[in-house]
Structure formats: C-alpha cells, structure tokens
Design a protein around this motif. Structure first.
Motif, PDB file in Angstrom:
ATOM      1  N   GLY A 271       0.799  -1.214   0.000  1.00  0.00           N
ATOM      2  CA  GLY A 271       0.000   0.000   0.000  1.00  0.00           C
ATOM      3  C   GLY A 271       0.834   1.266   0.000  1.00  0.00           C
ATOM      4  N   VAL A 272       0.374   2.257   0.761  1.00  0.00           N
ATOM      5  CA  VAL A 272       1.077   3.542   0.789  1.00  0.00           C
ATOM      6  C   VAL A 272       2.448   3.416   1.431  1.00  0.00           C
ATOM      7  N   ASN A 273       2.676   2.338   2.194  1.00  0.00           N
ATOM      8  CA  ASN A 273       3.995   2.157   2.798  1.00  0.00           C
ATOM      9  C   ASN A 273       5.087   1.995   1.750  1.00  0.00           C
ATOM     10  N   ILE A 274       4.742   1.481   0.568  1.00  0.00           N
ATOM     11  CA  ILE A 274       5.735   1.325  -0.494  1.00  0.00           C
ATOM     12  C   ILE A 274       6.295   2.690  -0.875  1.00  0.00           C
TER      13      ILE A 274
ATOM     14  N   VAL B 124     -16.533   0.208  -7.866  1.00  0.00           N
ATOM     15  CA  VAL B 124     -15.295   0.827  -7.394  1.00  0.00           C
ATOM     16  C   VAL B 124     -14.336   1.056  -8.553  1.00  0.00           C
ATOM     17  N   ASP B 125     -14.199   0.039  -9.427  1.00  0.00           N
ATOM     18  CA  ASP B 125     -13.310   0.183 -10.582  1.00  0.00           C
ATOM     19  C   ASP B 125     -13.736   1.332 -11.487  1.00  0.00           C
ATOM     20  N   GLU B 126     -15.047   1.512 -11.612  1.00  0.00           N
ATOM     21  CA  GLU B 126     -15.570   2.488 -12.568  1.00  0.00           C
ATOM     22  C   GLU B 126     -15.797   3.878 -11.981  1.00  0.00           C
ATOM     23  N   HIS B 127     -15.615   4.029 -10.672  1.00  0.00           N
ATOM     24  CA  HIS B 127     -15.840   5.323 -10.015  1.00  0.00           C
ATOM     25  C   HIS B 127     -14.657   5.641  -9.090  1.00  0.00           C
ATOM     26  N   PRO B 128     -13.472   5.773  -9.659  1.00  0.00           N
ATOM     27  CA  PRO B 128     -12.285   5.982  -8.817  1.00  0.00           C
ATOM     28  C   PRO B 128     -12.343   7.251  -7.970  1.00  0.00           C
ATOM     29  N   ASP B 129     -12.877   8.339  -8.501  1.00  0.00           N
ATOM     30  CA  ASP B 129     -12.909   9.588  -7.736  1.00  0.00           C
ATOM     31  C   ASP B 129     -13.803   9.463  -6.503  1.00  0.00           C
ATOM     32  N   GLU B 130     -14.997   8.878  -6.704  1.00  0.00           N
ATOM     33  CA  GLU B 130     -15.907   8.688  -5.574  1.00  0.00           C
ATOM     34  C   GLU B 130     -15.305   7.736  -4.543  1.00  0.00           C
ATOM     35  N   TRP B 131     -14.601   6.731  -5.027  1.00  0.00           N
ATOM     36  CA  TRP B 131     -13.994   5.745  -4.129  1.00  0.00           C
ATOM     37  C   TRP B 131     -12.851   6.373  -3.329  1.00  0.00           C
ATOM     38  N   ILE B 132     -12.042   7.159  -3.974  1.00  0.00           N
ATOM     39  CA  ILE B 132     -10.954   7.834  -3.270  1.00  0.00           C
ATOM     40  C   ILE B 132     -11.516   8.725  -2.168  1.00  0.00           C
ATOM     41  N   GLU B 133     -12.545   9.497  -2.509  1.00  0.00           N
ATOM     42  CA  GLU B 133     -13.129  10.416  -1.535  1.00  0.00           C
ATOM     43  C   GLU B 133     -13.820   9.665  -0.395  1.00  0.00           C
ATOM     44  N   GLY B 134     -14.641   8.657  -0.736  1.00  0.00           N
ATOM     45  CA  GLY B 134     -15.456   7.983   0.273  1.00  0.00           C
ATOM     46  C   GLY B 134     -14.707   6.983   1.122  1.00  0.00           C
ATOM     47  N   TRP B 135     -13.757   6.259   0.515  1.00  0.00           N
ATOM     48  CA  TRP B 135     -13.041   5.221   1.259  1.00  0.00           C
ATOM     49  C   TRP B 135     -11.698   5.721   1.778  1.00  0.00           C
ATOM     50  N   TYR B 136     -10.821   6.110   0.877  1.00  0.00           N
ATOM     51  CA  TYR B 136      -9.460   6.431   1.289  1.00  0.00           C
ATOM     52  C   TYR B 136      -9.373   7.712   2.115  1.00  0.00           C
ATOM     53  N   ILE B 137     -10.125   8.750   1.713  1.00  0.00           N
ATOM     54  CA  ILE B 137     -10.040  10.018   2.429  1.00  0.00           C
ATOM     55  C   ILE B 137     -10.952  10.036   3.647  1.00  0.00           C
ATOM     56  N   GLU B 138     -12.267   9.830   3.403  1.00  0.00           N
ATOM     57  CA  GLU B 138     -13.232   9.984   4.497  1.00  0.00           C
ATOM     58  C   GLU B 138     -13.157   8.859   5.513  1.00  0.00           C
ATOM     59  N   ASP B 139     -13.041   7.614   5.045  1.00  0.00           N
ATOM     60  CA  ASP B 139     -13.061   6.477   5.967  1.00  0.00           C
ATOM     61  C   ASP B 139     -11.672   6.159   6.516  1.00  0.00           C
ATOM     62  N   GLN B 140     -10.661   6.168   5.657  1.00  0.00           N
ATOM     63  CA  GLN B 140      -9.332   5.753   6.078  1.00  0.00           C
ATOM     64  C   GLN B 140      -8.421   6.897   6.508  1.00  0.00           C
TER      65      GLN B 140
ATOM     66  N   ASP C 160      -3.711  12.298  -2.598  1.00  0.00           N
ATOM     67  CA  ASP C 160      -2.539  11.791  -3.313  1.00  0.00           C
ATOM     68  C   ASP C 160      -2.330  10.316  -3.011  1.00  0.00           C
ATOM     69  N   ASP C 161      -2.484   9.933  -1.730  1.00  0.00           N
ATOM     70  CA  ASP C 161      -2.363   8.521  -1.348  1.00  0.00           C
ATOM     71  C   ASP C 161      -3.455   7.695  -2.012  1.00  0.00           C
ATOM     72  N   GLY C 162      -4.671   8.216  -2.002  1.00  0.00           N
ATOM     73  CA  GLY C 162      -5.782   7.488  -2.606  1.00  0.00           C
ATOM     74  C   GLY C 162      -5.581   7.264  -4.082  1.00  0.00           C
ATOM     75  N   GLU C 163      -5.121   8.280  -4.783  1.00  0.00           N
ATOM     76  CA  GLU C 163      -4.881   8.147  -6.217  1.00  0.00           C
ATOM     77  C   GLU C 163      -3.787   7.116  -6.489  1.00  0.00           C
ATOM     78  N   TYR C 164      -2.769   7.111  -5.657  1.00  0.00           N
ATOM     79  CA  TYR C 164      -1.687   6.140  -5.791  1.00  0.00           C
ATOM     80  C   TYR C 164      -2.208   4.711  -5.601  1.00  0.00           C
ATOM     81  N   LEU C 165      -3.050   4.503  -4.591  1.00  0.00           N
ATOM     82  CA  LEU C 165      -3.553   3.164  -4.292  1.00  0.00           C
ATOM     83  C   LEU C 165      -4.510   2.668  -5.377  1.00  0.00           C
ATOM     84  N   VAL C 166      -5.326   3.563  -5.918  1.00  0.00           N
ATOM     85  CA  VAL C 166      -6.222   3.168  -7.003  1.00  0.00           C
ATOM     86  C   VAL C 166      -5.424   2.751  -8.226  1.00  0.00           C
ATOM     87  N   GLU C 167      -4.401   3.511  -8.543  1.00  0.00           N
ATOM     88  CA  GLU C 167      -3.564   3.173  -9.693  1.00  0.00           C
ATOM     89  C   GLU C 167      -2.817   1.864  -9.457  1.00  0.00           C
ATOM     90  N   GLN C 168      -2.351   1.666  -8.235  1.00  0.00           N
ATOM     91  CA  GLN C 168      -1.614   0.452  -7.899  1.00  0.00           C
ATOM     92  C   GLN C 168      -2.499  -0.789  -7.995  1.00  0.00           C
TER      93      GLN C 168
END
Length: 352
Positions: free
Chosen positions: A209-212, A268-284, A289-297
């Motif tokens: 994940g982001v640790n990389i 999730v695959d088809e809505h990366p922006d919503e997923w980044i905002e709802g999961w990586y930013i709001e929940d996690q 920047d981290d969310g975008e990296y993880l989606v791409e990874q």
C-alpha cells in the motif's frame, strides 16, 4: 531475537493448534464428509427478508453504501467493524459473525485449528504481476537487487499472516530455504516494517500500500529501494463459518450478498474519484494523493466464474506451509463451497 523458521513458525502455529488439534482424525473425516454432502444441497431460490447476516467487510460496506447497492439487499445486515484472519476466526468461534473478508491464509490456519469454514467468493487483480499488493522493501546498504540476493540476509517475518507466507514463497522462488536466511519475527501492522528497514533492524521486508511509496520517499536518499517479487499475492475472499452455509436461509442470503458485492467491486473500478473520496479520504483518513496512488496500484478487479486456478494456487500454499510448519497437508477443495462458484460472475453477466 531472530530465530530459525522451523522453531519460530512451528512453535507459533502449534501453539495455536494445541487445543483444537486434540480433535480426533475421525472427527476431521466426518467434517470433510459433511462438506462433500453439502455440495449437493440446493440453495433456496428466495431469501427470507427476516434473515440476518452479520458481515465483517468494512471496505465492501463502504462500497455498497457509496454505490447505493446496499439498498438492494433483500435481508437484514448487521455490519461488524472487523476483517482479516485473527479477528474473523475469533468471531466465527464465538458464533457472532457470518461473513468476513480475508486473504487465503486464514482459511488454511482455520482448518489446522479445527475451525470449519468455507470460501464463498473470490476476487483477484486483473494484472496481479504488474499490480502486486506487496513489494520487497530493501534497507539502505543491504545490497539486494534480486531475490537471490536475499541469501544470508535478515528478513522481517510474521508467521501466520499473508506477509509471512509471501516471504516463504519468495524464498522458494529464489531457490532458497528458510535456513538460508535469518528470519526476524515481528508484527506486520502499521509502519513497523518500513521503520525496521529504515533503522537497519532488518535487510528486507514485504511492504504494501502507501507504505511502499512512503518508505522510498523517507529513506530513498539513504539508499532505500524496493524490488518486485514477481508472484501473485492478490487473493481476497468472502469467508464464512460452515454453519452459515449449512443454514439454508443464510446460504440464500449469502448468495444475494455475493451478487451485490460483485457489482460493488465493479462500481469501485468504474468510479475511482468517488472511491478515493469515500473510502481512502473519508473512511481511512488518507490524503487524496495517497488514494490516487492506491487506485492506480490496484488496477481492476477480476471475479472468475471458475475457481480451478485459484484452488490450484491455494493448494500450493497449503503444501508449502505444511512442509514448513509440520501441519498435515489437505485438499484445498475442502475450503471452497463451489455452489457459489459462478455467483459473482453471473451477477456481472458472466463476463468475468
């Protein structure tokens, strides 16, 4: 203190297995027979709306809510804020959980500790080699450029977890044995491994994940790097206690959940922006920047209609762990309830 794999890993798993392993071989045979008989039991077509499933899959819960698919669940759900092997195993034993999200290792250890469970869904990464979950972090000055260079090095190791099993598989791939390296047992949670690498406690460790990115950003100027391991490390499953799929009403509800879970994976695959905002930013609590990296990874999801390849790979993992821990190998088929095999793919129109 670092110790040899056979003493540390064997001791850890045998300690876990001590009480449950007192069950007789006859009881194990009976459980296997019951699993085989269950394969021919039809799942009811309709779901009783009063059926309740307790589900521990926080990521899927958020995906279902963000996509609106949660409103289509035709039964009652109680969400449990837990996932992964140790937490779910404990909840399964207590009879307080029906469905969990976990990787491939927990089901193996459940089998070895007399906890009867089944895998009812599987999702992988569409390109698992190009988009691995883990990379091998290399400490500054460790002089590791290939997997073969791990010989004689100190490697962070977490027995009984996916990271620990990946280390064993990496050694096997490199033509090495655990005796060819020094395994340093430590938990793999949080930033323990990156910190251990950066401080020189170990020479190599699997990081995810982001640790990389954070690891190389923080220690790259000192010579920190990562190398690819070139192995599949991507299986994720919906995991249930056998009692859940033996209950016809719960089995029907689980089937319906798998269908919507599959649709949520694609959402999730088809809505990366919503997923980044709802999961990586709001929940996690991560940055955009981290969310975008993880989606791409991560890449896209693959939900196969045929589990044969997955079961074959699972068998290889079982055999490897059995050899290293002294536990008895068993048929990987025993872990899967193949009545659910095509449910996810069928929900997507059979395209996966």
């Amino acid at each position: 203190m670092p110790r040899n794999i056979r003493s540390r890993l064997g001791a850890a798993l045998l300690a876990l297995a001590l009480l449950p392993a007192l069950a007789s071989c006859a009881e194990d045979d009976e459980a296997s027979a019951s699993a085989a008989e269950l394969a021919d039991v039809p799942i009811p077509e309709d779901v009783d709306p009063d059926t309740t499933l307790t589900i521990g899959a926080p990521e899927s819960e958020v995906a279902l809510k963000l996509s609106g698919l949660v409103d289509e669940l035709p039964f009652r759900v109680e969400w449990a804020n837990l996932s992964g092997g140790p937490e779910c195993s404990e909840a399964f034993r207590a009879g307080s959980l029906d469905v969990c999200s976990a990787a491939e290792i927990p089901a193996i250890h459940a089998r070895w500790t007399d906890l009867d469970t089944r895998l009812v869904a599987a999702v992988f990464r569409e390109d698992p080699i190009a988009n691995p979950l883990y990379e091998i972090g290399v400490a500054p000055g460790a002089d590791i450029e290939t997997l073969e260079d791990l010989r004689g090095k100190r490697i962070a190791f977490s027995p009984g977890q996916a990271q620990g099993t990946l280390v064993l598989r990496v050694l096997q791939e490199a033509g090495l044995t655990p005796e060819d390296v020094e395994l340093v047992e430590m938990p793999s949670t949080g930033d323990v491994y990156p910190t251990a690498l950066g401080s020189g406690q170990v020479d190599a460790a699997p990081i995810a994940g982001v640790n990389i990115r954070r690891y190389t950003d923080r220690y790259g100027s000192e010579g920190a790097t990562t190398i690819a391991h070139g192995l599949r490390d991507d299986p994720t499953h919906l995991w249930v206690p056998a009692t859940a799929v033996e209950d016809p009403e719960k089995a029907a509800a689980i089937r319906e959940f798998i269908e919507l879970w599959a649709l949520a994976e694609v959402w999730v695959d088809e809505h990366p922006d919503e997923w980044i905002e709802g999961w990586y930013i709001e929940d996690q609590g991560l940055s955009r920047d981290d969310g975008e990296y993880l989606v791409e990874q991560a890449g896209r999801s693959d939900l196969p209609a045929d589990w044969s390849d997955a079961i074959e790979r699972h068998q290889q993992t079982i055999d490897l762990l059995a050899e290293e821990t002294g536990n008895e190998p068993f048929d990987a088929e025993e872990l899967y309830d193949r009545r659910f095999e095509s449910v996810a793919a069928d929900a997507l129109g059979g395209a996966s």
